[in-house]
Enzyme design. Sequence first.
Site, PDB file in Angstrom:
ATOM      1  N   ASP A   1       8.212  65.434  40.975  1.00 37.26           N
ATOM      2  CA  ASP A   1       7.456  64.770  42.040  1.00 37.26           C
ATOM      3  C   ASP A   1       6.074  64.366  41.519  1.00 37.26           C
ATOM      4  O   ASP A   1       5.244  65.219  41.207  1.00 37.26           O
ATOM      5  CB  ASP A   1       7.324  65.733  43.231  1.00 37.26           C
ATOM      6  CG  ASP A   1       6.659  65.066  44.423  1.00 37.26           C
ATOM      7  OD1 ASP A   1       6.039  63.992  44.268  1.00 37.26           O
ATOM      8  OD2 ASP A   1       6.755  65.646  45.522  1.00 37.26           O
TER       9      ASP A   1
ATOM     10  N   SER B   1       1.189  45.524  45.425  1.00 37.21           N
ATOM     11  CA  SER B   1       1.962  44.810  46.449  1.00 37.21           C
ATOM     12  C   SER B   1       1.100  43.706  47.037  1.00 37.21           C
ATOM     13  O   SER B   1      -0.138  43.837  47.099  1.00 37.21           O
ATOM     14  CB  SER B   1       2.358  45.764  47.581  1.00 37.21           C
ATOM     15  OG  SER B   1       2.947  45.044  48.657  1.00 37.21           O
TER      16      SER B   1
ATOM     17  N   TYR C   1       0.271  52.089  54.106  1.00 37.97           N
ATOM     18  CA  TYR C   1       0.893  51.496  52.907  1.00 37.97           C
ATOM     19  C   TYR C   1      -0.004  50.386  52.369  1.00 37.97           C
ATOM     20  O   TYR C   1      -0.391  50.386  51.195  1.00 37.97           O
ATOM     21  CB  TYR C   1       2.283  50.952  53.251  1.00 37.97           C
ATOM     22  CG  TYR C   1       3.004  50.310  52.076  1.00 37.97           C
ATOM     23  CD1 TYR C   1       3.741  51.088  51.184  1.00 37.97           C
ATOM     24  CD2 TYR C   1       2.937  48.933  51.851  1.00 37.97           C
ATOM     25  CE1 TYR C   1       4.391  50.505  50.093  1.00 37.97           C
ATOM     26  CE2 TYR C   1       3.588  48.347  50.770  1.00 37.97           C
ATOM     27  CZ  TYR C   1       4.320  49.134  49.903  1.00 37.97           C
ATOM     28  OH  TYR C   1       4.961  48.554  48.825  1.00 37.97           O
TER      29      TYR C   1
ATOM     30  N   LYS D   1      -2.211  50.330  48.884  1.00 34.86           N
ATOM     31  CA  LYS D   1      -1.970  49.340  47.829  1.00 34.86           C
ATOM     32  C   LYS D   1      -3.260  48.578  47.514  1.00 34.86           C
ATOM     33  O   LYS D   1      -3.499  48.191  46.370  1.00 34.86           O
ATOM     34  CB  LYS D   1      -0.850  48.386  48.243  1.00 34.86           C
ATOM     35  CG  LYS D   1       0.530  49.037  48.277  1.00 34.86           C
ATOM     36  CD  LYS D   1       1.007  49.435  46.881  1.00 34.86           C
ATOM     37  CE  LYS D   1       2.430  49.957  46.883  1.00 34.86           C
ATOM     38  NZ  LYS D   1       2.919  50.308  45.532  1.00 34.86           N
TER      39      LYS D   1
HETATM   40  N1  LIG Z   1      10.707  46.081  47.263  1.00 32.97           N
HETATM   41  C1  LIG Z   1       9.656  45.407  47.734  1.00 32.97           C
HETATM   42  O1  LIG Z   1       9.788  44.475  48.569  1.00 32.97           O
HETATM   43  C2  LIG Z   1       8.276  45.755  47.222  1.00 32.97           C
HETATM   44  C3  LIG Z   1       7.227  44.890  47.582  1.00 32.97           C
HETATM   45  C4  LIG Z   1       5.942  45.179  47.132  1.00 32.97           C
HETATM   46  C5  LIG Z   1       5.701  46.286  46.349  1.00 32.97           C
HETATM   47  N2  LIG Z   1       6.734  47.130  46.017  1.00 32.97           N
HETATM   48  C6  LIG Z   1       6.414  48.305  45.192  1.00 32.97           C
HETATM   49  O2  LIG Z   1       7.263  48.318  44.054  1.00 32.97           O
HETATM   50  C7  LIG Z   1       7.402  49.670  43.601  1.00 32.97           C
HETATM   51  C8  LIG Z   1       8.888  49.955  43.396  1.00 32.97           C
HETATM   52  O3  LIG Z   1       9.528  49.802  44.647  1.00 32.97           O
HETATM   53  P1  LIG Z   1      11.087  49.502  44.810  1.00 32.97           P
HETATM   54  O4  LIG Z   1      11.197  48.374  45.748  1.00 32.97           O
HETATM   55  O5  LIG Z   1      11.754  49.437  43.494  1.00 32.97           O
HETATM   56  O6  LIG Z   1      11.500  50.818  45.627  1.00 32.97           O
HETATM   57  P2  LIG Z   1      12.665  51.879  45.424  1.00 32.97           P
HETATM   58  O7  LIG Z   1      12.601  52.785  46.587  1.00 32.97           O
HETATM   59  O8  LIG Z   1      13.934  51.172  45.141  1.00 32.97           O
HETATM   60  O9  LIG Z   1      12.195  52.666  44.106  1.00 32.97           O
HETATM   61  C9  LIG Z   1      11.060  53.500  44.142  1.00 32.97           C
HETATM   62  C10 LIG Z   1      11.336  54.714  43.291  1.00 32.97           C
HETATM   63  O10 LIG Z   1      10.178  55.574  43.333  1.00 32.97           O
HETATM   64  C11 LIG Z   1      10.634  56.913  43.398  1.00 32.97           C
HETATM   65  N3  LIG Z   1       9.650  57.810  44.005  1.00 32.97           N
HETATM   66  C12 LIG Z   1       9.235  57.804  45.310  1.00 32.97           C
HETATM   67  N4  LIG Z   1       8.401  58.834  45.519  1.00 32.97           N
HETATM   68  C13 LIG Z   1       8.283  59.499  44.324  1.00 32.97           C
HETATM   69  C14 LIG Z   1       7.570  60.658  43.920  1.00 32.97           C
HETATM   70  N5  LIG Z   1       6.815  61.345  44.794  1.00 32.97           N
HETATM   71  N6  LIG Z   1       7.691  61.070  42.648  1.00 32.97           N
HETATM   72  C15 LIG Z   1       8.477  60.389  41.773  1.00 32.97           C
HETATM   73  N7  LIG Z   1       9.165  59.281  42.085  1.00 32.97           N
HETATM   74  C16 LIG Z   1       9.076  58.846  43.352  1.00 32.97           C
HETATM   75  C17 LIG Z   1      11.886  56.843  44.283  1.00 32.97           C
HETATM   76  O11 LIG Z   1      12.713  57.984  44.111  1.00 32.97           O
HETATM   77  C18 LIG Z   1      12.529  55.537  43.825  1.00 32.97           C
HETATM   78  O12 LIG Z   1      13.480  55.735  42.800  1.00 32.97           O
HETATM   79  C19 LIG Z   1       6.746  50.546  44.668  1.00 32.97           C
HETATM   80  O13 LIG Z   1       5.462  50.934  44.239  1.00 32.97           O
HETATM   81  C20 LIG Z   1       6.665  49.631  45.873  1.00 32.97           C
HETATM   82  O14 LIG Z   1       5.620  50.001  46.746  1.00 32.97           O
HETATM   83  C21 LIG Z   1       8.013  46.880  46.426  1.00 32.97           C
END
Ligand SMILES: NC(=O)c1ccc[n+]([C@@H]2O[C@H](COP(=O)([O-])OP(=O)(O)OC[C@H]3O[C@@H](n4cnc5c(N)ncnc54)[C@H](O)[C@@H]3O)[C@@H](O)[C@H]2O)c1
Length: 257
Positions: A62, A139, A152, A156
């Site tokens: 974590d 983001s 959130y 960010k």
């Molecule tokens: N998908 C979108 O539309 C989007 C848009 C803007 C920004 N983001 C950002 O992109 C990044 C990746 O997001 P994603 O869409 O691939 O999401 P996702 O949920 O598919 O992947 C995120 C990963 O982070 C891991 N994680 C969460 N909390 C954790 C912790 N405490 N310790 C270790 N690992 C942890 C999760 O287990 C997961 O595997 C994030 O920072 C998210 O905020 C995503």
Amino acid sequence: MKVIVTGAAQGIGKAIALKIASDSKVQQGAKILLTDLHQDSLETVANEVRALGSEAHTLAGDLTDPNFIQALSDSIHLIGGLDAVASNAGLALHSPLLTLSLEQWQKNFDLHVRTPWLLARACHAALKASHGAFIITASVSGTHPTPPGGAYSSSKAAALMLAKQMAVEWGPDGIRVNTVSPGMTLTPMTHSAYTQPGVMAQRESRIPLRRIGQAEDIAKAVAFLMSQEASYITGADIVVDGGLTQTLMAYNPGWKT
Ligand SMILES: NC(=O)c1ccc[n+]([C@@H]2O[C@H](COP(=O)([O-])OP(=O)(O)OC[C@H]3O[C@@H](n4cnc5c(N)ncnc54)[C@H](O)[C@@H]3O)[C@@H](O)[C@H]2O)c1
């Protein structure tokens, strides 16, 4: 290329790991330390990385636990040094500000702000030695309020400034720090929203390039920022949103030419 990728079990983090492995196929392969909450899903991605000819190591834990961040940086020896870090792990913990709990607020800021700071600090010596790069997945919510994204979006925004602050403080050490800001991107984090009837089409109609982003779109920008092609870029944010955040005036209903 010796790299740490966080949030590597799925979505954008997985795509970053596979992009790095794929790009280094023609050379001798990359060495990637993958981390996420659960070991089993990490191992699946590690095997995909290995199939592309790169070395993969995994460490589950974590990232909101500072002791785990220390354990992660203590594991840099597994990949023999460090050229770049993709600080990508995140969670979509949305709630309107009026009803947001203190715990939810804290979780957002712990993972999206405190974690990249502590991770970058723990990796500072290794990145200084390599003149390496640290990239945070931020983001478009960090620059555009996103109801009901209360904490959130705020966290960010803080991550965007954190990266700029580190870029200025650590530029003299040869460390580049940048962010990539995804727009609406299809990943396991957002998948359930897009399965609701009409949501995909409605959102695509708002995006100038007329498609929702894929994890690979974000990974390409992260890989670029890690590479020597970006050797004079620091303190920057690459927005990867198909033009979404440029559309304010495009939706002015009274506009006449
Ligand atoms: N998908 C979108 O539309 C989007 C848009 C803007 C920004 N983001 C950002 O992109 C990044 C990746 O997001 P994603 O869409 O691939 O999401 P996702 O949920 O598919 O992947 C995120 C990963 O982070 C891991 N994680 C969460 N909390 C954790 C912790 N405490 N310790 C270790 N690992 C942890 C999760 O287990 C997961 O595997 C994030 O920072 C998210 O905020 C995503």
